[in-house]
Design a protein around this motif. Structure first.
Motif, PDB file in Angstrom:
ATOM      1  N   ARG A  75       9.883   2.821  84.747  1.00 16.97           N
ATOM      2  CA  ARG A  75       8.603   3.510  84.870  1.00 16.97           C
ATOM      3  C   ARG A  75       7.456   2.522  84.735  1.00 16.97           C
ATOM      4  O   ARG A  75       6.412   2.671  85.394  1.00 16.97           O
ATOM      5  CB  ARG A  75       8.495   4.579  83.784  1.00 16.97           C
ATOM      6  N   SER A  76       7.637   1.477  83.920  1.00 17.21           N
ATOM      7  CA  SER A  76       6.551   0.511  83.734  1.00 17.21           C
ATOM      8  C   SER A  76       6.217  -0.214  85.031  1.00 17.21           C
ATOM      9  O   SER A  76       5.044  -0.538  85.285  1.00 17.21           O
ATOM     10  CB  SER A  76       6.922  -0.501  82.646  1.00 17.21           C
ATOM     11  N   GLU A  77       7.225  -0.465  85.855  1.00 15.36           N
ATOM     12  CA  GLU A  77       6.964  -1.133  87.129  1.00 15.36           C
ATOM     13  C   GLU A  77       6.175  -0.231  88.075  1.00 15.36           C
ATOM     14  O   GLU A  77       5.310  -0.706  88.830  1.00 15.36           O
ATOM     15  CB  GLU A  77       8.290  -1.567  87.759  1.00 15.36           C
ATOM     16  N   ILE A  78       6.465   1.051  88.049  1.00 12.18           N
ATOM     17  CA  ILE A  78       5.683   1.995  88.850  1.00 12.18           C
ATOM     18  C   ILE A  78       4.259   2.077  88.317  1.00 12.18           C
ATOM     19  O   ILE A  78       3.286   2.123  89.082  1.00 12.18           O
ATOM     20  CB  ILE A  78       6.342   3.388  88.836  1.00 12.18           C
ATOM     21  N   ASP A  79       4.136   2.082  86.991  1.00  9.83           N
ATOM     22  CA  ASP A  79       2.801   2.146  86.381  1.00  9.83           C
ATOM     23  C   ASP A  79       1.940   0.958  86.806  1.00  9.83           C
ATOM     24  O   ASP A  79       0.734   1.102  86.994  1.00  9.83           O
ATOM     25  CB  ASP A  79       2.913   2.187  84.859  1.00  9.83           C
ATOM     26  N   VAL A  80       2.561  -0.219  86.955  1.00  4.30           N
ATOM     27  CA  VAL A  80       1.816  -1.394  87.415  1.00  4.30           C
ATOM     28  C   VAL A  80       1.277  -1.149  88.825  1.00  4.30           C
ATOM     29  O   VAL A  80       0.113  -1.468  89.123  1.00  4.30           O
ATOM     30  CB  VAL A  80       2.714  -2.652  87.383  1.00  4.30           C
ATOM     31  N   GLN A  81       2.094  -0.582  89.696  1.00  5.67           N
ATOM     32  CA  GLN A  81       1.652  -0.308  91.060  1.00  5.67           C
ATOM     33  C   GLN A  81       0.494   0.695  91.076  1.00  5.67           C
ATOM     34  O   GLN A  81      -0.481   0.536  91.824  1.00  5.67           O
ATOM     35  CB  GLN A  81       2.818   0.233  91.903  1.00  5.67           C
ATOM     36  N   VAL A  82       0.589   1.718  90.237  1.00  7.36           N
ATOM     37  CA  VAL A  82      -0.484   2.713  90.153  1.00  7.36           C
ATOM     38  C   VAL A  82      -1.756   2.060  89.609  1.00  7.36           C
ATOM     39  O   VAL A  82      -2.857   2.259  90.143  1.00  7.36           O
ATOM     40  CB  VAL A  82      -0.042   3.899  89.282  1.00  7.36           C
ATOM     41  N   ALA A  83      -1.597   1.250  88.563  1.00  2.39           N
ATOM     42  CA  ALA A  83      -2.768   0.625  87.929  1.00  2.39           C
ATOM     43  C   ALA A  83      -3.472  -0.351  88.856  1.00  2.39           C
ATOM     44  O   ALA A  83      -4.707  -0.469  88.821  1.00  2.39           O
ATOM     45  CB  ALA A  83      -2.339  -0.088  86.643  1.00  2.39           C
ATOM     46  N   ASP A  89       0.524   8.450  92.308  1.00  2.00           N
ATOM     47  CA  ASP A  89       1.661   9.256  91.866  1.00  2.00           C
ATOM     48  C   ASP A  89       1.206  10.690  91.644  1.00  2.00           C
ATOM     49  O   ASP A  89       0.451  10.982  90.728  1.00  2.00           O
ATOM     50  CB  ASP A  89       2.232   8.668  90.568  1.00  2.00           C
ATOM     51  N   LEU A  93       5.383   9.176  95.264  1.00  2.32           N
ATOM     52  CA  LEU A  93       4.561   7.976  95.317  1.00  2.32           C
ATOM     53  C   LEU A  93       4.024   7.786  96.736  1.00  2.32           C
ATOM     54  O   LEU A  93       4.791   7.763  97.702  1.00  2.32           O
ATOM     55  CB  LEU A  93       5.384   6.756  94.895  1.00  2.32           C
TER      56      LEU A  93
END
Length: 239
Positions: A75-83, A89, A93
């Motif tokens: 989830r942290s890797e997805i959060d980086v993309q969102v940030a 999301d 996505l």
């Protein structure tokens, strides 16, 4: 029966060629891809992997899990993309304008690389790309979750045949990956168990079943077409 008519055997043989072509273009592209990434200031591994998916359709949780079944995204890797503003999301996505701009530039990199790498085989590329496209159409009925997420690939108007071939082969690899997953699930195994499974009768059975399932798209091609595809991929220059 010729080796081009033994479909499970053909599927096994061409799989290694498809892998080699996919890896070869990535290797040849690394310097330019690295420069593009540095200029963007983005974390781009996901964008490079899914360059042909994100502009075409939302990335679902099921699709993401299937695409990365052996190396799950946290989830942290997805959060980086969102940030960083490359994904939105909303339960699925979605690529943002920033992501699409990067991917458009990446397609230009791959156009330059495949154009130079395969210049000597330029006259073959349209036919090879067409054959790969027919395989994606044929595989649609029997593909699993990864293939359904990845196919059809993003193909903007004017995409050169070298890039079409590169991306279509990359998508076709997911059809085989789904076939492999179905085969080891049929043996009652989990992801962790198949990764740890040693050589032996169980792994042999899984490979046989994988090749049987992975052969289905090739039924849509004639013997001549299967020969042209295998020999054409074999002739491509790789780094």
């Amino acid at each position: 029966m010729s080796r081009f008519d033994d479909l499970p055997g053909y599927a096994a043989s061409i799989a290694s060629l498809i892998d080699a072509v996919n890896l070869g273009v990535h290797i040849a592209s690394r310097p330019l891809t690295r420069e593009l990434t540095e200029r963007s200031g983005l974390q781009t591994d996901l964008l490079v992997d899914l360059r042909f998916v994100l502009p075409a359709r939302p990335l679902t949780a099921e699709g993401l899990a299937a695409l990365y079944r052996y190396n799950p995204f946290s989830r942290s890797e997805i959060d980086v993309q969102v940030a960083q503003g490359t994904l939105v999301d909303d339960g699925a996505l979605h690529a943002t304008a920033t992501a699409l701009s990067f991917i458009a530039s990446l397609y230009e990199v791959h156009a330059a690389v495949t154009g130079e790498l395969w210049a000597a085989q330029a006259d073959r590329l349209p036919e090879l790309a067409d054959l790969a496209g027919r395989l994606l159409e044929s595989g649609a009925a029997g593909g699993g979750a990864a293939f359904a997420q990845a196919s059809p690939p993003h193909e903007p108007v004017g995409t050169p045949p070298g890039v079409l071939l590169f991306n279509r082969l990359a998508v076709l690899r997911y059809h085989r990956a789904d076939a492999h997953a179905d085969a080891w699930r049929g043996e009652g195994l989990t992801v962790a168990q198949i990764l740890a499974l040693p050589p032996g009768p169980a792994r042999d059975r899984i490979e046989v079943e994988t090749n049987r399932r992975a052969a289905r798209p090739y039924e849509a091609l004639s013997t001549r077409d299967r020969q042209a595809l295998l020999l054409g991929l074999s002739a491509l220059d790789l780094p």
